[in-house]
Motif scaffolding. Structure first.
Motif, mmCIF file in Angstrom:
data_model
loop_
_atom_site.group_PDB
_atom_site.id
_atom_site.type_symbol
_atom_site.label_atom_id
_atom_site.label_comp_id
_atom_site.label_asym_id
_atom_site.label_seq_id
_atom_site.Cartn_x
_atom_site.Cartn_y
_atom_site.Cartn_z
ATOM 1 N N GLN A 191 0.846 -1.189 0.000
ATOM 2 C CA GLN A 191 0.000 0.000 0.000
ATOM 3 C C GLN A 191 0.888 1.247 0.000
ATOM 4 O OE1 GLN A 191 -3.773 0.112 2.290
ATOM 5 N NE2 GLN A 191 -2.900 -1.552 3.491
ATOM 6 N N ASP A 192 0.457 2.269 -0.728
ATOM 7 C CA ASP A 192 1.170 3.553 -0.766
ATOM 8 C C ASP A 192 0.205 4.660 -0.397
ATOM 9 O OD1 ASP A 192 3.693 2.577 -1.725
ATOM 10 O OD2 ASP A 192 2.736 2.275 -3.667
ATOM 11 N N GLY A 193 0.685 5.624 0.370
ATOM 12 C CA GLY A 193 -0.174 6.735 0.771
ATOM 13 C C GLY A 193 0.635 7.949 1.172
ATOM 14 N N LYS A 194 -0.074 8.963 1.663
ATOM 15 C CA LYS A 194 0.561 10.211 2.106
ATOM 16 C C LYS A 194 -0.049 10.636 3.419
ATOM 17 C CE LYS A 194 1.575 12.252 -2.412
ATOM 18 N NZ LYS A 194 1.276 13.395 -3.308
ATOM 19 N N MET A 195 0.734 11.378 4.191
ATOM 20 C CA MET A 195 0.205 11.953 5.419
ATOM 21 C C MET A 195 0.876 13.297 5.653
ATOM 22 S SD MET A 195 2.119 9.300 8.032
ATOM 23 C CE MET A 195 2.088 10.216 9.546
ATOM 24 N N ARG A 196 0.301 14.098 6.504
ATOM 25 C CA ARG A 196 0.891 15.403 6.847
ATOM 26 C C ARG A 196 0.890 15.543 8.361
ATOM 27 N NH1 ARG A 196 -0.170 21.335 4.276
ATOM 28 N NH2 ARG A 196 1.223 20.439 2.734
ATOM 29 N N LEU A 197 2.039 15.941 8.906
ATOM 30 C CA LEU A 197 2.181 16.113 10.345
ATOM 31 C C LEU A 197 2.567 17.562 10.627
ATOM 32 C CD1 LEU A 197 2.034 14.211 12.845
ATOM 33 C CD2 LEU A 197 4.516 14.155 12.805
ATOM 34 N N SER A 198 1.873 18.166 11.560
ATOM 35 C CA SER A 198 2.154 19.554 11.907
ATOM 36 C C SER A 198 3.264 19.603 12.961
ATOM 37 C CB SER A 198 0.884 20.223 12.443
ATOM 38 O OG SER A 198 1.139 21.569 12.770
ATOM 39 N N SER B 246 5.093 4.091 2.375
ATOM 40 C CA SER B 246 5.126 2.846 1.587
ATOM 41 C C SER B 246 5.122 1.668 2.555
ATOM 42 C CB SER B 246 6.381 2.801 0.716
ATOM 43 O OG SER B 246 6.495 1.535 0.090
ATOM 44 N N ILE B 247 4.147 0.758 2.371
ATOM 45 C CA ILE B 247 4.029 -0.430 3.236
ATOM 46 C C ILE B 247 4.071 -1.682 2.366
ATOM 47 C CG2 ILE B 247 2.594 -1.648 4.930
ATOM 48 C CD1 ILE B 247 1.330 1.011 5.677
ATOM 49 N N ILE B 248 4.931 -2.637 2.745
ATOM 50 C CA ILE B 248 4.961 -3.912 2.024
ATOM 51 C C ILE B 248 4.969 -5.057 3.042
ATOM 52 C CG2 ILE B 248 6.139 -3.032 -0.040
ATOM 53 C CD1 ILE B 248 8.719 -4.349 1.086
ATOM 54 N N PRO B 249 4.335 -6.197 2.687
ATOM 55 C CA PRO B 249 4.377 -7.358 3.584
ATOM 56 C C PRO B 249 5.687 -8.111 3.400
ATOM 57 C CG PRO B 249 3.001 -7.830 1.675
ATOM 58 C CD PRO B 249 3.469 -6.410 1.513
ATOM 59 N N ILE B 250 6.385 -8.424 4.506
ATOM 60 C CA ILE B 250 7.586 -9.255 4.446
ATOM 61 C C ILE B 250 7.364 -10.448 5.379
ATOM 62 C CG2 ILE B 250 9.091 -7.314 3.856
ATOM 63 C CD1 ILE B 250 10.060 -7.249 6.725
ATOM 64 N N ALA B 251 8.354 -11.304 5.491
ATOM 65 C CA ALA B 251 8.182 -12.573 6.215
ATOM 66 C C ALA B 251 7.707 -12.379 7.656
ATOM 67 C CB ALA B 251 9.502 -13.351 6.201
ATOM 68 N N GLU B 252 8.215 -11.360 8.347
ATOM 69 C CA GLU B 252 7.901 -11.186 9.777
ATOM 70 C C GLU B 252 6.733 -10.238 10.041
ATOM 71 O OE1 GLU B 252 9.230 -13.024 11.890
ATOM 72 O OE2 GLU B 252 10.925 -13.847 10.757
ATOM 73 N N GLY B 253 6.114 -9.702 8.981
ATOM 74 C CA GLY B 253 5.019 -8.748 9.170
ATOM 75 C C GLY B 253 5.058 -7.665 8.106
#
Length: 519
Positions: A199-206, A217-224
C-alpha cells in the motif's frame, strides 16, 4: 534589528550592486512574498555572508559566521554577558539545528522512555500516537530523509537514513509494531484491515517548524509489514546552487543555460543524488511573475509559490506523457518534467524545447556524457538531441566533514594510490609525498560518524558547437566525455577531490560515490 525591504534595498544599492539585478530581486520578493534578504541570496545578487556584512556594518556591530565558529560544549552551557554581533537569519537557523541536539534531551532517550512506559502499562492504553509523533519529529530534527520500521522475530527495528546512510535508532518490542503500523495507516488513509498487499499513501504532520508532508510505503515481508516513511521537508529544497556546492565555473555554465528562453536542462544521477533539489534551485531563480512555470511531478516534493504543479496519477491515466501534452496547451514558458522515463515522454519534451519552451527534467544515468545515448535509446534522433539540450548536470552527494569535530589527517601518496588513479593524484596533489587533509573524529552532533550534512560533487557538460557535432555524428559517450574535458568540463571525481583539498569532505566519500577504480 529587522530592516524593512526598502531600507535593505537602499543599503544594498550603496554597495555598488547593479541596480537592474537589485530591482529584479525586489520584484521577486514581492511576487513570491518572501523577505528581500532571502530574494537577494536566492537571485545570487549577494551571498548570505556578503549580505550579513552589509547589515552588520549598518548597525556598527561585528559580523560573525556562526556556521564557521565552534563553541566548546562545556562553555556553551554558560551564557555570560557578551558583545553583540550580527549573524544572518539563515546562519542562525542552521546553527540552531546543530546545537539544539546538545541543548535538549536526545530524542533517543525520549523514545525509549515512551516505549518503557508503553510496555509496562495496560495494552489498550499504549501511547502509540505519541510514539509515532515523537519518532517522526526525531527523524526531522536529525535531518533524516527516510524512516524504516522493520519487523523482526522479537522486535521492530527502527532506522533513520541520515546523509544517505541508514542508522539504527532503537528496537521496539514486537507487541508495539502492529499498533504503530495501524496508526500510520490511519494517518495516511490506508486500509487497516489489509496486511498481505503493498500500500502507498501520504500523510501530513504539523511540526513546530513546518507542516511536514510524508510519503508512506508499506509492504508485507516474512515477519510482518514493513513501513518506509519518506520525509518531504521543504527545508531540504531551500538551497541555492551555491549552497549545494556548485563551483563558480559550473555556476556560470548553468546560468547561461537557464538564461535562454528555450532548450533543455537535464539533471542526471542515481536515486538520491540530489537531482530534483538542483532543479528546484534553478526553478526558484526563474520563478518570476512574468513567467508561467508548469510542472508534472511524481510526487510533488516541494511547493513552489506561483508555479502550477501537476501530480502524476496513474489511476486517471495522468502520466508524464499525457500530463506534458496537456501542459503544452496551458501556454507555459518553463516546464519541469519530474523524470523522463520513456520514449513518449522524451519525444514530447524534446519537441517542447524545440518550440520555444525551456524544459527542465531528470534522468537516471551514471554521468553527463552517457545521457546522450540514453536519449537516443529512447528513440530521440541525435540531431534533435544536439538542437535542444543546453546543458547536462550530473551529480552525486558526498557527506560533509562535521565542523564540530573536524581534525587534520596526515596521509601519504602511497595510501592515495590504493584508491585513486595516479593522474588524478598528480593533478590535485602534485608531487607531494605526504599530505595534510581533514576528517571528523566523531562526536554527539554527527552521531560519531565524523560527517554532518551533504554537498554535491558535480559534472556540468555544456553542449557547445563541437559537442553538438559529435552528437549528430552519433559519437560514443567516451568520445563526447573526453572532448568535454578538453573544453574545460570538471568531472565529478575532480570536483570531489577539489572539495577534499578544501577540507569539505574525505577521499573515502569521493571514492564511495564516484565508484573510482584505481589504475
Amino acid at each position: 534589528m529587522n530592516l524593512s525591504n526598502e531600507q535593505l534595498a537602499a543599503l544594498v544599492l550603496q554597495s555598488n550592486i547593479d541596480q537592474t539585478r537589485l530591482q529584479a530581486a525586489v520584484e521577486f520578493a514581492k511576487s513570491a512574498n518572501v523577505p528581500l534578504s532571502a530574494a537577494l541570496v536566492e537571485k545570487e545578487v549577494l551571498s548570505d555572508e556578503q549580505l550579513g556584512a552589509i547589515v552588520a556594518a549598518y548597525y556598527k556591530v561585528p559580523f560573525i559566521e556562526l556556521s564557521k565558529s565552534t563553541i566548546v560544549e562545556d562553555v556553551f552551557h554558560i551564557v555570560p554577558q557578551v558583545i553583540i554581533h550580527y549573524a544572518t537569519e539563515r546562519d542562525i537557523e542552521n546553527t540552531l539545528q546543530v546545537y539544539k541536539k546538545v541543548l535538549q534531551k536526545t530524542i533517543d532517550e525520549l523514545l525509549k522512555e515512551d516505549i518503557r512506559r508503553a510496555t509496562t502499562s495496560v495494552y489498550d492504553d499504549l501511547p502509540i500516537a505519541k510514539i509515532v509523533d515523537v519518532l517522526i519529529d526525531a527523524a526531522y530534527q536529525d535531518k533524516a530523509s527516510d524512516i524504516h520500521i522493520e519487523p523482526e522475530e522479537k522486535n521492530s527495528l527502527i532506522r533513520f537514513r541520515i546523509d544517505g546512510v541508514l542508522h539504527e535508532v532503537l528496537r521496539v518490542p514486537k507487541v508495539l509494531h502492529d499498533r504503530i503500523i495501524t496508526r500510520i495507516k490511519v494517518l495516511s488513509g490506508l486500509r487497516t484491515d489489509e496486511h498481505m498487499s503493498a500500500q502507498d499513501g501520504k500523510m501530513r504532520l504539523s511540526l513546530e517548524e513546518e507542516n511536514l508532508d510524508i510519503r508512506v510505503s508499506i509492504i508485507p515481508i516474512a515477519e510482518g509489514e514493513k513501513v518506509v516513511l519518506r520525509l518531504l521537508s521543504s527545508r531540504s529544497r531551500e538551497y541555492t546552487l551555491t549552497d549545494l556546492g556548485m563551483s563558480e565555473n559550473d555556476l556560470k555554465k548553468v546560468k547561461a543555460a537557464y538564461s535562454k528562453s528555450y532548450g533543455m536542462i537535464l539533471s542526471t544521477g542515481p536515486t538520491g543524488s540530489g537531482k530534483t533539489t538542483s532543479i528546484y534551485a534553478i526553478l526558484k531563480i526563474l520563478n518570476t511573475r512574468e513567467k508561467n512555470i508548469t510542472t508534472i511531478e511524481d510526487p510533488i516534493e516541494y511547493r513552489i509559490k506561483g508555479a502550477n504543479q501537476v501530480q502524476v496519477n496513474q489511476k486517471t491515466n495522468l502520466t508524464f506523457a499525457n500530463g506534458l501534452r496537456s501542459i503544452l496547451r496551458q501556454d507555459p514558458n518553463i516546464i519541469f518534467v519530474g523524470e523522463i522515463r520513456d520514449s513518449e515522454t522524451a519525444g514530447i519534451a524534446v519537441n517542447a524545447a524545440l518550440t520555444g519552451h525551456l524544459v527542465l527534467s531528470t534522468l537516471h544515468t551514471n554521468d553527463a556524457a552517457t545521457t546522450i545515448p540514453r536519449l537516443t535509446d529512447m528513440k530521440v534522433e541525435p540531431f534533435l538531441v544536439a538542437s535542444t539540450v543546453n546543458i547536462i548536470i550530473a551529480q552525486r552527494l558526498v557527506r560533509k566533514i562535521c565542523d564540530m569535530c573536524k581534525t587534520t589527517d596526515d596521509v601519504t601518496i602511497d595510501e592515495l594510490k590504493k584508491h585513486l588513479p595516479e593522474e588524478a593524484i598528480k593533478k590535485h596533489f602534485g608531487d607531494e609525498t605526504k599530505l595534510t587533509l581533514y576528517k571528523g573524529k566523531g562526536c554527539k552532533i554527527c552521531h560519531n560518524t565524523g560527517y554532518n550534512g551533504r554537498i554535491g560533487a558535480f559534472e556540468v557538460l555544456e553542449v557547445t558547437k563541437t559537442i553538438r557535432q559529435l552528437i549528430t555524428e552519433r559519437s560514443d559517450s567516451d568520445v563526447i566525455n573526453q572532448k568535454a574535458i578538453e573544453e574545460g568540463m570538471t568531472t565529478m571525481l575532480d570536483d570531489g577531490l577539489d572539495k577534499v583539498r578544501k577540507g569539505m569532505t574525505t577521499i573515502e566519500e569521493v571514492v564511495r560515490v564516484t565508484k573510482v577504480e584505481s589504475l
